[in-house]
Design a protein around this motif. Sequence first.
Motif, PDB file in Angstrom:
ATOM      1  N   ARG A   1      -0.788   5.385   9.804  1.00  0.00           N
ATOM      2  CA  ARG A   1      -2.195   5.720   9.635  1.00  0.00           C
ATOM      3  C   ARG A   1      -2.370   6.944   8.754  1.00  0.00           C
ATOM      4  O   ARG A   1      -1.592   7.901   8.796  1.00  0.00           O
ATOM      5  N   GLY A   2      -3.405   6.865   7.934  1.00  0.00           N
ATOM      6  CA  GLY A   2      -3.706   7.990   7.066  1.00  0.00           C
ATOM      7  C   GLY A   2      -4.943   8.717   7.531  1.00  0.00           C
ATOM      8  O   GLY A   2      -5.227   8.805   8.734  1.00  0.00           O
TER       9      GLY A   2
ATOM     10  N   ALA B   1       0.819  -1.215   0.000  1.00  0.00           N
ATOM     11  CA  ALA B   1       0.000   0.000   0.000  1.00  0.00           C
ATOM     12  C   ALA B   1       0.847   1.258   0.000  1.00  0.00           C
ATOM     13  O   ALA B   1       0.478   2.263  -0.631  1.00  0.00           O
ATOM     14  N   GLN B   2       1.970   1.226   0.680  1.00  0.00           N
ATOM     15  CA  GLN B   2       2.849   2.396   0.683  1.00  0.00           C
ATOM     16  C   GLN B   2       3.466   2.642  -0.688  1.00  0.00           C
ATOM     17  O   GLN B   2       3.720   3.788  -1.065  1.00  0.00           O
TER      18      GLN B   2
ATOM     19  N   GLU C   1      -3.381   1.936  -6.545  1.00  0.00           N
ATOM     20  CA  GLU C   1      -4.018   0.810  -7.222  1.00  0.00           C
ATOM     21  C   GLU C   1      -5.080   0.135  -6.348  1.00  0.00           C
ATOM     22  O   GLU C   1      -5.749  -0.790  -6.802  1.00  0.00           O
ATOM     23  N   LEU C   2      -5.218   0.582  -5.097  1.00  0.00           N
ATOM     24  CA  LEU C   2      -6.114  -0.072  -4.147  1.00  0.00           C
ATOM     25  C   LEU C   2      -7.315   0.805  -3.822  1.00  0.00           C
ATOM     26  O   LEU C   2      -7.214   2.026  -3.769  1.00  0.00           O
TER      27      LEU C   2
ATOM     28  N   SER D   1       2.562   7.818   6.392  1.00  0.00           N
ATOM     29  CA  SER D   1       1.119   7.786   6.184  1.00  0.00           C
ATOM     30  C   SER D   1       0.671   7.072   4.909  1.00  0.00           C
ATOM     31  O   SER D   1       1.285   7.205   3.845  1.00  0.00           O
ATOM     32  N   LEU D   2      -0.450   6.357   5.055  1.00  0.00           N
ATOM     33  CA  LEU D   2      -1.107   5.722   3.916  1.00  0.00           C
ATOM     34  C   LEU D   2      -2.032   6.692   3.195  1.00  0.00           C
ATOM     35  O   LEU D   2      -2.739   6.312   2.261  1.00  0.00           O
ATOM     36  N   GLY D   3      -2.053   7.939   3.644  1.00  0.00           N
ATOM     37  CA  GLY D   3      -2.831   8.967   2.966  1.00  0.00           C
ATOM     38  C   GLY D   3      -4.321   8.737   3.088  1.00  0.00           C
ATOM     39  O   GLY D   3      -4.838   8.427   4.148  1.00  0.00           O
ATOM     40  N   ALA D   4      -5.020   8.853   1.963  1.00  0.00           N
ATOM     41  CA  ALA D   4      -6.482   8.771   1.965  1.00  0.00           C
ATOM     42  C   ALA D   4      -7.004   7.343   1.808  1.00  0.00           C
ATOM     43  O   ALA D   4      -8.219   7.137   1.747  1.00  0.00           O
TER      44      ALA D   4
END
Length: 268
Positions: free
Chosen positions: A230-231, A117-118, A123-124, A200-203
Amino acid sequence: MTTPREWEFAGVRGAVTARIWPNGGARYVALLSHGYGEHLGRYRYAADALVRHGAVVCGPDHAGHGRSAGERVLVDDVDAWVADLRTVAESARLDHPGLPTVLIGHSMGGLIATRYAQRYGAELAALVLSGPVLGRWDALTELLKLDEMPDVPIDPSTLSRDPEVGRAYVEDPLVWHGPFKRPTVQALQDAIDLANEHGSLGALPTLWAHGEDDRLVPLAGTRAGIEAVRGDDLTERIYPGARHEILNETNRDEVLADITAFIDRALG
């Protein structure tokens, strides 16, 4: 239950076996990332629930695990597992164009999923982390201090309150019951550090689910990692009394209902 089919591809470290639980009317792809020493075949119950919810479910046996090639449980860079996971995701996108992808990772697979995810979060559509190895895992720190890895298998009673889960784990020939390997321990620690540093994973909508009585991957260490990554959209579920494998716990239907409800919200 839906019967999965297997396929094989050339992974970063050799031939990788992947599974897919098909769904002709799928509305999303559920990409699974399993934990250390195990294999995707142990996720049949969760996969079936996800198929009923509207997913086509897929994922690899990580290199060195299950039916995939490679020395058992050996890796020198967790991002090699990330790359193989992405190959499965890309295959699913080709077979099911336009469907959103939800990545679900358990334990070490949660660390792999977080690194995915980072790097490829765009793409998710959503990320689900089940008892993930993140933040601080004191067991790794202690192992790295030793000259030799102890040959102490995982206590099956720490997996679930359901004794049948532990019995099946012990008797499963595709599960690794030997010691950790030093390069793998170092690679896991390096990946934890990278995840912490990346931030952060952002949004990306993220669900963190954990057993309160998880003695393999204790809650406090993971919480530190969740705070690091955490995002803007984090949902937390902590299950009282539950042990490490919440997808195989006595309240697994509650866990899966929470996961599918989160997916519904994330997909809008």
